[in-house]
Design a protein around this motif. Structure first.
Motif, mmCIF file in Angstrom:
data_model
loop_
_atom_site.group_PDB
_atom_site.id
_atom_site.type_symbol
_atom_site.label_atom_id
_atom_site.label_comp_id
_atom_site.label_asym_id
_atom_site.label_seq_id
_atom_site.Cartn_x
_atom_site.Cartn_y
_atom_site.Cartn_z
ATOM 1 N N UNK A 46 0.684 -1.570 -0.200
ATOM 2 C CA UNK A 46 0.479 0.276 -0.142
ATOM 3 C C UNK A 46 1.164 1.184 0.082
ATOM 4 N N UNK A 47 0.951 1.869 -0.935
ATOM 5 C CA UNK A 47 2.024 2.994 -1.240
ATOM 6 C C UNK A 47 1.075 4.570 -0.741
ATOM 7 N N UNK A 48 1.166 4.577 0.707
ATOM 8 C CA UNK A 48 0.724 5.632 1.815
ATOM 9 C C UNK A 48 1.255 6.916 2.221
ATOM 10 N N UNK A 49 2.191 6.426 1.645
ATOM 11 C CA UNK A 49 3.289 7.420 2.147
ATOM 12 C C UNK A 49 2.827 8.482 1.948
ATOM 13 N N UNK A 173 12.597 14.250 0.917
ATOM 14 C CA UNK A 173 12.210 14.944 2.795
ATOM 15 C C UNK A 173 11.776 15.932 2.137
ATOM 16 N N UNK A 174 10.392 16.009 2.527
ATOM 17 C CA UNK A 174 9.247 16.750 2.278
ATOM 18 C C UNK A 174 9.332 17.853 2.959
ATOM 19 N N UNK A 175 8.802 19.095 2.706
ATOM 20 C CA UNK A 175 8.685 20.724 3.707
ATOM 21 C C UNK A 175 7.508 19.678 4.831
ATOM 22 N N UNK A 176 6.292 18.893 4.840
ATOM 23 C CA UNK A 176 5.774 18.807 5.196
ATOM 24 C C UNK A 176 6.312 18.191 6.156
ATOM 25 N N UNK A 177 7.482 16.965 6.214
ATOM 26 C CA UNK A 177 7.807 16.116 6.712
ATOM 27 C C UNK A 177 7.701 14.850 6.282
ATOM 28 N N UNK A 178 6.523 14.481 5.334
ATOM 29 C CA UNK A 178 6.833 12.939 4.817
ATOM 30 C C UNK A 178 7.745 12.761 3.396
ATOM 31 N N UNK A 179 8.618 11.312 3.539
ATOM 32 C CA UNK A 179 9.580 11.301 2.656
ATOM 33 C C UNK A 179 8.632 11.044 1.683
ATOM 34 N N UNK A 180 9.758 11.511 0.447
ATOM 35 C CA UNK A 180 8.689 11.304 -0.604
ATOM 36 C C UNK A 180 8.880 10.124 -1.300
ATOM 37 N N UNK A 181 8.037 9.755 -2.326
ATOM 38 C CA UNK A 181 7.415 9.344 -3.086
ATOM 39 C C UNK A 181 8.681 7.801 -3.825
ATOM 40 N N UNK A 182 9.438 8.527 -4.273
ATOM 41 C CA UNK A 182 10.333 8.310 -5.023
ATOM 42 C C UNK A 182 11.509 7.987 -4.084
ATOM 43 N N UNK A 183 11.751 8.302 -3.212
ATOM 44 C CA UNK A 183 12.702 7.487 -2.358
ATOM 45 C C UNK A 183 11.623 6.212 -1.682
#
Ligand SMILES: [Zn+2]
Length: 308
Positions: A46-49, A173-183
């Motif tokens: 599940x790609x729920x990153x 690593x996104x500005x909202x603290x979430x890791x990016x989908x590609x990583x």
């Protein structure tokens, strides 16, 4: 799961942002049939990153629909939202190797950037040489330099990408603290031992970035096959945004039949009313990847399951 490395390990990786629609069913069926006919394993992730866009209800709905369609996956479902620690380790390795840099740019500051083929902004390089002391880091980006990435897609043929032109220094690593989908995808595929990625061509533009991340992290690169993406009469990808019809989990046979047709497998007309239990044995006996239409887009024109 088998502890020995199989020759073939594939996966289906939906994003739970809405119910399973025809386009996702095509990707699920193509990856499943290619894995099973190669005697391989087929994993589900599940790609729920991107947590704000995903919901547990949508994930549960996708799992129910896949089961109704007769898909059986190997091992436990992997949830990206529970794998943050693995992504953090990967980011630390990229930092230690000097391959990433902190970026302080706001969305507004990047508004005038050039646009990549996939519609995203190409980073102009503002923070590449370091941040002024007064500027707080918002995101982390991977340096692409003058990297060229090429791969032979089993359906789409040779794909070559000049990352500076096609993507630019992209966010890990996104500005909202979430890791990016590609990583997340690069780390997940490696950790799961995925050998073959069969997925929709809507992700073709992401593949060069994922391969570059694999190279930066010293991870193996799987084989890729990008299935054509089902589009509606207006040429739009079937998705929640284009009001694609959700699959009817109570009557999945016709949708599965249409997915096989879409994939160029020519199921006999008399099977158009068949159940998944009748369709899968036929499909596994007759599956041929070389019958899948080439080209990234293909209209879905069968059986009343087209987007309105
Ligand atoms: Zn910046």
């Amino acid at each position: 799961m088998n502890t020995l490395d199989p020759v073939y390990r594939g996966r289906f990786a939906p994003s739970p942002t809405g119910p399973l629609h025809f386009g996702s069913l095509v990707a699920a069926a193509g990856s499943f049939l290619e894995a099973r006919t190669k005697g391989g394993e087929w994993l589900l992730r599940m790609e729920d990153v991107d947590a704000p866009r995903c919901s547990q209800a949508a994930a549960d709905d996708i799992l129910r629909t896949l089961e109704a369609c007769g898909f059986a996956w190997d091992g436990e479902v992997v949830w990206q939202s529970r794998r943050t620690a693995a992504y953090a380790v990967a980011l630390e390795r990229l930092k230690a190797a000097g391959l990433v840099f902190a970026c302080a740019c706001t969305r507004k500051e990047l508004a005038d950037s050039a646009i990549a083929p996939d519609g995203a902004a190409i980073y102009p390089g503002t923070c590449r040489q370091g941040l002024a002391a007064s500027r707080p880091a918002r995101a982390w980006r991977l340096r692409v330099g003058n990297a060229h990435v090429g791969f032979d897609d089993a359906i789409q043929g040779r794909i070559d990408s000049d990352l500076a032109v096609d993507a630019g220094d992209f966010i890990v690593l996104r500005a909202d603290g979430l890791f990016a989908y590609q990583l997340a995808v690069a780390v997940d595929d490696a950790d799961a031992g995925i050998t073959h990625v069969v997925r929709g061509a809507d992700l073709l533009a992401s593949t060069a970035r994922q391969i570059f991340l694999q190279q930066c992290l010293g991870l193996p690169t799987p084989c890729y096959a990008h299935l054509p993406v089902a589009v509606n009469a207006a040429g739009e990808k079937l998705s929640k945004q284009t009001r694609a019809t959700a699959l009817d989990a109570a009557r999945p046979g016709p949708a599965l039949f249409a997915a096989l047709e879409f994939l160029g497998q020519r199921p006999p007309a008399e099977m158009s009313g068949a159940s998944p239990g009748e369709l899968w044995p036929w499909a596994t006996r007759h599956w041929r990847l070389d019958r899948v239409p080439r080209g990234p887009l293909c209209p879905a024109v069968t059986g009343g399951i087209i987007a309105p």
